[in-house]
Design a protein around this motif. Sequence first.
Motif, PDB file in Angstrom:
ATOM      1  N   GLU A 124     -16.753  -9.302  -5.537  1.00  0.00           N
ATOM      2  CA  GLU A 124     -16.883 -10.472  -4.658  1.00  0.00           C
ATOM      3  C   GLU A 124     -16.437 -10.155  -3.229  1.00  0.00           C
ATOM      4  OE1 GLU A 124     -16.355 -13.923  -8.105  1.00  0.00           O
ATOM      5  OE2 GLU A 124     -14.572 -13.107  -7.117  1.00  0.00           O
ATOM      6  N   TYR A 125     -15.353  -9.413  -3.099  1.00  0.00           N
ATOM      7  CA  TYR A 125     -14.937  -8.991  -1.746  1.00  0.00           C
ATOM      8  C   TYR A 125     -16.029  -8.166  -1.078  1.00  0.00           C
ATOM      9  CZ  TYR A 125     -10.052 -10.584  -1.868  1.00  0.00           C
ATOM     10  OH  TYR A 125      -8.912 -11.344  -1.896  1.00  0.00           O
ATOM     11  N   ASN A 126     -16.586  -7.218  -1.838  1.00  0.00           N
ATOM     12  CA  ASN A 126     -17.608  -6.352  -1.248  1.00  0.00           C
ATOM     13  C   ASN A 126     -18.858  -7.128  -0.870  1.00  0.00           C
ATOM     14  OD1 ASN A 126     -15.983  -4.117  -1.286  1.00  0.00           O
ATOM     15  ND2 ASN A 126     -16.827  -3.275  -3.189  1.00  0.00           N
ATOM     16  N   GLY A 145     -15.500   3.335   4.431  1.00  0.00           N
ATOM     17  CA  GLY A 145     -14.338   4.059   4.941  1.00  0.00           C
ATOM     18  C   GLY A 145     -13.942   5.207   4.051  1.00  0.00           C
ATOM     19  N   GLY A 146     -14.099   5.047   2.754  1.00  0.00           N
ATOM     20  CA  GLY A 146     -13.654   6.092   1.840  1.00  0.00           C
ATOM     21  C   GLY A 146     -14.154   5.836   0.440  1.00  0.00           C
ATOM     22  N   ARG A 152     -15.373   4.457  -6.587  1.00  0.00           N
ATOM     23  CA  ARG A 152     -15.681   3.183  -5.923  1.00  0.00           C
ATOM     24  C   ARG A 152     -15.609   3.365  -4.405  1.00  0.00           C
ATOM     25  NH1 ARG A 152     -12.631   1.709 -10.413  1.00  0.00           N
ATOM     26  NH2 ARG A 152     -13.798   0.397 -11.858  1.00  0.00           N
ATOM     27  N   GLU A 153     -16.545   2.745  -3.705  1.00  0.00           N
ATOM     28  CA  GLU A 153     -16.516   2.786  -2.251  1.00  0.00           C
ATOM     29  C   GLU A 153     -15.403   1.900  -1.713  1.00  0.00           C
ATOM     30  OE1 GLU A 153     -20.779   3.685  -0.374  1.00  0.00           O
ATOM     31  OE2 GLU A 153     -20.592   1.682  -1.245  1.00  0.00           O
ATOM     32  N   VAL A 216      -9.705  -3.999   0.630  1.00  0.00           N
ATOM     33  CA  VAL A 216      -9.253  -3.390  -0.643  1.00  0.00           C
ATOM     34  C   VAL A 216      -9.116  -1.879  -0.485  1.00  0.00           C
ATOM     35  CG1 VAL A 216      -9.571  -3.286  -3.139  1.00  0.00           C
ATOM     36  CG2 VAL A 216     -10.530  -5.218  -1.864  1.00  0.00           C
ATOM     37  N   PHE A 217      -7.915  -1.430  -0.114  1.00  0.00           N
ATOM     38  CA  PHE A 217      -7.649   0.001   0.071  1.00  0.00           C
ATOM     39  C   PHE A 217      -7.579   0.751  -1.262  1.00  0.00           C
ATOM     40  CE2 PHE A 217      -5.847   2.089   4.079  1.00  0.00           C
ATOM     41  CZ  PHE A 217      -6.749   1.457   4.914  1.00  0.00           C
ATOM     42  N   ASN A 218      -7.295   0.038  -2.338  1.00  0.00           N
ATOM     43  CA  ASN A 218      -7.086   0.669  -3.651  1.00  0.00           C
ATOM     44  C   ASN A 218      -8.015   0.000  -4.678  1.00  0.00           C
ATOM     45  OD1 ASN A 218      -6.095   1.636  -6.104  1.00  0.00           O
ATOM     46  ND2 ASN A 218      -4.057   0.724  -5.878  1.00  0.00           N
ATOM     47  N   PRO A 219      -9.329   0.294  -4.574  1.00  0.00           N
ATOM     48  CA  PRO A 219     -10.286  -0.437  -5.407  1.00  0.00           C
ATOM     49  C   PRO A 219     -10.140  -0.164  -6.908  1.00  0.00           C
ATOM     50  CG  PRO A 219     -11.393   1.302  -4.167  1.00  0.00           C
ATOM     51  CD  PRO A 219      -9.996   1.217  -3.634  1.00  0.00           C
TER      52      PRO A 219
END
Length: 416
Positions: A124-126, A145-146, A152-153, A216-219
């Motif tokens: 949902e965030y994505n 970004g990574g 996961r992107e 979300v830095f830690n997906p």
Amino acid sequence: MKFLFALLALAVSLSSAEKLRFDNFRVYRLIPKDEETLNILKELEDTEETSEYNFWSPPLKVGGEVDLMVPPYRIDEIENMAKTRGMNASVFIENVQELIDEEGLRPESRAGSFGWTSYHTLAEYNSFLRSLATRFPRTVTLLRGGVSHEGREILGVKVSFSSANQYNAVFLESLIHAREWIAGAVNTYILNEIVTSTDPAFRRFAERYDWYVFPVFNPDGYSFTHTNNRMWRKTRVPYSGNCFGADPNRNWGYFWNSGGASAQPCAETYRGPFAFSEPSTRSMSQFIATIADRLVAYISFHSFSQMLLIPYGFTTAHLDNYALTHAIGLRAAASLARRFGTRYVVGNVAETIYIASGGSMDWVKGTFGTPIAYTYELRDRGSFGFLLPAAQIIPSALETLDSLVTILDEYERSRQ
Ligand code: 0X9
Ligand code: ZN
């Protein structure tokens, strides 16, 4: 036959991905009154599986507050310890599962919309980020970004209203710790205001900066909090002893492994085997390096305990522009309190909470000299802890945004 085996394998893999329940798990606030009791708590932190005793706030000093989640079959143990050792123990949360169930009611997602009256999944965030970029193609650009260990992107957006703001950029980071759900909710609320607010004063503020926002830095960890364990904090890289994950906020390469980080793979603050061992921190650091010369501010959102923290975590020394950012922090906390009376404590990480090396904020400020760097520990002070009710998202976001405006306004004033 082959199909049957495939079906069987699927069933096994599904059952191994069972969701942990926390029925009648309590959260205690403990106050150890002597060194010996403190050491017993520290021993528990080092030796127990985090699925048994889970420290929501770690034991640090005599007289300090410790938040400990306790499974029902170990409640007697804690109650007895409190009695025999004269340790203050109050029940802050009676039944953790009840609060988790309330989070799961999700009125918005049933209506198929994205908003800030409930919490959201990674998907949902994505899709919110993608839809912003689609709806506002002239100002919002989707960024990759990574990437995480599980592939996961790590998506974000750049919001830019004028190329004149190129070197006046603000970075907003959240959910490097998976279970701190309020952080991603507040960050995306702020992003949405930056893009869509029609308030003229706020528009003047928002359009003075370029914004890099990564909710979300830690997906991997974040999706694990939805599918398996609501209390997960770390990444999901497998390590020895059947333990998973390094603490992504102990893994950055500036004074990495310089205190306040564990060498034990099973620990909640495991630093990882080497700096940037985690694909998520490594790839995000590489992305940040490409835009670092444009940044005036790096803001990291965590929860909980209502603190506005400045660098550094690896040392208690007052380095760089400590005096300026501390003074700005006090003003920011005052403007945060003005809306609903919410009280924040201001100070550097090492003096205000604990020594913690390898944090993202330390790396950004230490490596690139970014003038403004803050870490928020958002609401609350432990009544709900990581399980802050969704009804508090919007109030939290409003007061946080007030303080962010003050931080950037005051910094601008200081340069004139
Ligand atoms: O321990 C942390 O990483 C943060 N607190 S939390 O309870 N959310 O885990 C504090 C972050 C401090 N920042 C740096 N060490 N740079
Ligand atoms: Zn955190």
